[in-house]
Every structure is written in C-alpha cells, then in structure tokens.
Write a protein that holds these residues in place. Structure first.
Motif, mmCIF file in Angstrom:
data_model
loop_
_atom_site.group_PDB
_atom_site.id
_atom_site.type_symbol
_atom_site.label_atom_id
_atom_site.label_comp_id
_atom_site.label_asym_id
_atom_site.label_seq_id
_atom_site.Cartn_x
_atom_site.Cartn_y
_atom_site.Cartn_z
ATOM 1 N N SER A 26 -7.246 6.722 8.162
ATOM 2 C CA SER A 26 -7.845 7.631 9.126
ATOM 3 C C SER A 26 -8.340 6.791 10.302
ATOM 4 O O SER A 26 -8.182 5.577 10.312
ATOM 5 C CB SER A 26 -9.003 8.412 8.499
ATOM 6 N N ASN A 27 -8.945 7.437 11.274
ATOM 7 C CA ASN A 27 -9.437 6.691 12.423
ATOM 8 C C ASN A 27 -10.612 5.795 12.064
ATOM 9 O O ASN A 27 -10.818 4.758 12.673
ATOM 10 C CB ASN A 27 -9.845 7.642 13.546
ATOM 11 N N LYS A 28 -11.397 6.196 11.068
ATOM 12 C CA LYS A 28 -12.598 5.446 10.727
ATOM 13 C C LYS A 28 -12.449 4.561 9.496
ATOM 14 O O LYS A 28 -13.165 3.587 9.353
ATOM 15 C CB LYS A 28 -13.756 6.412 10.489
ATOM 16 N N ALA A 29 -11.578 4.925 8.588
ATOM 17 C CA ALA A 29 -11.513 4.194 7.318
ATOM 18 C C ALA A 29 -10.070 4.084 6.841
ATOM 19 O O ALA A 29 -9.163 4.724 7.380
ATOM 20 C CB ALA A 29 -12.347 4.908 6.262
ATOM 21 N N ILE A 30 -9.882 3.262 5.817
ATOM 22 C CA ILE A 30 -8.580 3.142 5.169
ATOM 23 C C ILE A 30 -8.817 3.266 3.668
ATOM 24 O O ILE A 30 -9.829 2.790 3.145
ATOM 25 C CB ILE A 30 -7.862 1.828 5.549
ATOM 26 N N TYR A 31 -7.928 3.961 3.003
ATOM 27 C CA TYR A 31 -8.059 4.247 1.588
ATOM 28 C C TYR A 31 -6.823 3.733 0.864
ATOM 29 O O TYR A 31 -5.724 3.765 1.407
ATOM 30 C CB TYR A 31 -8.142 5.760 1.341
ATOM 31 N N ALA A 32 -6.999 3.285 -0.376
ATOM 32 C CA ALA A 32 -5.879 2.855 -1.201
ATOM 33 C C ALA A 32 -6.128 3.332 -2.619
ATOM 34 O O ALA A 32 -7.269 3.313 -3.098
ATOM 35 C CB ALA A 32 -5.731 1.345 -1.179
ATOM 36 N N GLN A 33 -5.070 3.781 -3.278
ATOM 37 C CA GLN A 33 -5.200 4.139 -4.681
ATOM 38 C C GLN A 33 -3.911 3.805 -5.414
ATOM 39 O O GLN A 33 -2.834 3.828 -4.830
ATOM 40 C CB GLN A 33 -5.571 5.598 -4.871
ATOM 41 N N ILE A 34 -4.062 3.457 -6.671
ATOM 42 C CA ILE A 34 -2.915 3.224 -7.534
ATOM 43 C C ILE A 34 -2.725 4.493 -8.342
ATOM 44 O O ILE A 34 -3.644 4.954 -9.016
ATOM 45 C CB ILE A 34 -3.146 2.002 -8.443
ATOM 46 N N GLY A 62 -7.625 -4.099 0.319
ATOM 47 C CA GLY A 62 -6.465 -4.622 -0.393
ATOM 48 C C GLY A 62 -6.862 -5.581 -1.495
ATOM 49 O O GLY A 62 -6.316 -5.535 -2.608
ATOM 50 N N LYS A 63 -7.820 -6.430 -1.216
ATOM 51 C CA LYS A 63 -8.295 -7.381 -2.223
ATOM 52 C C LYS A 63 -8.958 -6.638 -3.383
ATOM 53 O O LYS A 63 -8.726 -6.947 -4.552
ATOM 54 C CB LYS A 63 -9.285 -8.353 -1.578
ATOM 55 N N THR A 64 -9.765 -5.632 -3.072
ATOM 56 C CA THR A 64 -10.468 -4.869 -4.101
ATOM 57 C C THR A 64 -9.501 -4.071 -4.969
ATOM 58 O O THR A 64 -9.652 -4.028 -6.195
ATOM 59 C CB THR A 64 -11.498 -3.923 -3.449
ATOM 60 N N ILE A 65 -8.489 -3.437 -4.364
ATOM 61 C CA ILE A 65 -7.544 -2.643 -5.145
ATOM 62 C C ILE A 65 -6.711 -3.551 -6.049
ATOM 63 O O ILE A 65 -6.342 -3.169 -7.159
ATOM 64 C CB ILE A 65 -6.662 -1.735 -4.254
ATOM 65 N N ALA A 66 -6.439 -4.774 -5.598
ATOM 66 C CA ALA A 66 -5.711 -5.725 -6.441
ATOM 67 C C ALA A 66 -6.551 -6.115 -7.655
ATOM 68 O O ALA A 66 -6.035 -6.203 -8.776
ATOM 69 C CB ALA A 66 -5.327 -6.962 -5.637
ATOM 70 N N GLU A 67 -7.854 -6.329 -7.444
ATOM 71 C CA GLU A 67 -8.742 -6.653 -8.560
ATOM 72 C C GLU A 67 -8.828 -5.503 -9.548
ATOM 73 O O GLU A 67 -8.804 -5.720 -10.764
ATOM 74 C CB GLU A 67 -10.138 -7.001 -8.043
ATOM 75 N N LEU A 68 -8.925 -4.273 -9.047
ATOM 76 C CA LEU A 68 -8.983 -3.107 -9.933
ATOM 77 C C LEU A 68 -7.675 -2.944 -10.701
ATOM 78 O O LEU A 68 -7.681 -2.582 -11.884
ATOM 79 C CB LEU A 68 -9.281 -1.836 -9.125
ATOM 80 N N GLY A 69 -6.561 -3.201 -10.040
ATOM 81 C CA GLY A 69 -5.262 -3.111 -10.706
ATOM 82 C C GLY A 69 -5.116 -4.153 -11.801
ATOM 83 O O GLY A 69 -4.621 -3.860 -12.893
ATOM 84 N N LYS A 70 -5.561 -5.364 -11.519
ATOM 85 C CA LYS A 70 -5.494 -6.426 -12.523
ATOM 86 C C LYS A 70 -6.394 -6.110 -13.707
ATOM 87 O O LYS A 70 -6.062 -6.417 -14.849
ATOM 88 C CB LYS A 70 -5.866 -7.768 -11.905
#
Length: 114
Positions: free
Chosen positions: A35-43, A72-80
């Motif tokens: 979005s204009n203010k934030a970015i979201y990532a989900q697996i 990106g770093k946080t979603i990688a940690e959650l995925g691991k």
C-alpha cells in the motif's frame, strides 16, 4: 463486478495476478501486498487454504525500502520457525522493483529459497 464494468487496466491487473497463481507449484506462496503506507507479506499454503505466517511494516518506525527489507527478514525468520525453506514468490502483480525487490532480497538472505 462484471467483466463489462472493468476497465482495461483492471483486466490487465487481474490477468497478471491470475497468471502468477496459475504457475504455482506445490510449494507455499510468499504473497506481497503493497500500500502507500505499508508493505505486507504472508506465507500461504494453497493446499490447506490457510495463512502460515504474516507480517507487516505498520508498527515499524522505518519507511520505504528499509521497512520492506525488515519485513522480508522477519517473514524469513517466521518461515524458518515453521520449517519452510522453499516458497513461490507471488508479487501480486506489482513490478519487481523498489520495496517488492527489497523484501524479496532480504527474505532470500534470511534463508527462504524461491
């Protein structure tokens, strides 16, 4: 919304998004929303139809590319933590540029493979 009421730009967006989803393998998807203010990532696991992990930059004090790299770093940690190593990258129709690219690069550095 019927197909007749959609503008040409909306049809291109929809076809770009569904084209990516059509090529998805048996791996979970790393989905990006910007979005204009934030970015979201989900697996997301398509087989079960459930989100495995998700994170956003809403509470981050950083902005722009720096916030995307943090996500990106946080979603990688959650995925691991959930024992996910390989994902399919679904950029959701956004160009692979700027914040989307920063998120993908930092997720790769964090250990996800796509």
């Amino acid at each position: 919304m019927s197909e007749k009421t959609l503008t040409i730009a909306h049809r291109k967006d929809r076809s770009r998004r569904t084209h990516v989803k059509a090529r998805v393998t048996g791996r979970p998807r790393l989905i990006v929303f910007r979005s204009n203010k934030a970015i979201y990532a989900q697996i997301f696991d398509d087989e079960t139809g459930k989100a495995i992990a998700g994170v956003s930059s809403l509470k981050s004090k950083k902005k722009g590319v720096e916030a995307a790299a943090e996500v990106g770093k946080t979603i990688a940690e959650l995925g691991k933590a959930k024992k996910i190593k390989e994902v399919s990258f679904d950029r959701n129709g956004y160009r692979y540029h700027g914040r989307v690219k920063a998120l993908a690069d930092s997720a790769r550095e964090g250990g996800l493979q796509f």
